[in-house]
Scaffold this motif. Structure first.
Motif: not given
Length: 173
Positions: A150, A140-147, A154
């Motif tokens: 994300r 989830f932390s990586d998803a902040v900067s990785d579309p 989703s």
């Protein structure tokens, strides 16, 4: 299984019986290069389970940031290409690993409030297992900067829950 003494090294360092030194003989040697009448190569059943267990173990021992695909592959005893054939990125691997670790959420109610409460409690219990919490937080932390990640989160995690809550009746994970 071939029981003769192994005395020669073949392709990729595999030990060969002295009778199977020639390429045209290898396909006939069950247990050396695969089943005699089946698909050539090593058996592939259980690879996901082995990789998922190695992923959680590696994340638990080294932390999420240091749990690279290469380290996971070594821990699983498989080639990196085996992992990348199934999962295009570490994020994809971690998401599928988490889905496997969580298993289906037990749904005994049709009330959206009770379903959400059950899901939250279920997930909270699961993230206390070794490696699961660190993998969950890390992805989830990586998803902040990785579309792209994300989108995977989703599609694979959020959408099934939303679908379930809006009238679908199978477990979201």
């Amino acid at each position: 299984m071939v029981s003769e003494e192994l005395d020669d090294v073949g392709p990729r360092g595999l030990r060969l019986p002295h009778q199977a030194r020639h390429a045209d003989e290898r396909v006939c040697r069950a247990g050396v290069f695969g089943e005699a009448h089946g698909r050539p190569g090593r058996p592939r059943s259980g690879v996901n389970d082995v990789v998922f267990a190695a992923t959680l173990r590696t994340v638990h021992e080294l932390g999420y940031a240091r749990a690279t695909v290469e380290r996971i592959a070594v821990a699983a005893g498989v080639a990196k290409t085996t992992i990348y054939r199934r999962w295009p990125s570490r994020g994809d691997l971690i998401v599928d690993c988490l889905i496997d670790a969580f298993g289906p959420i037990p749904m005994e109610s049709t009330s959206p409030t009770e379903i959400m409460s059950t899901a939250v409690h279920w997930i909270a219990g699961k993230i206390s297992e070794p490696g699961v919490g660190d993998a969950f937080a890390g992805v989830f932390s990586d998803a902040v900067s990785d579309p792209a990640l994300r989108e995977v989160l989703s599609t694979r995690l959020q959408d099934p829950v939303v679908q379930y809550l809006s009238g679908g009746h199978r477990s979201p994970l």
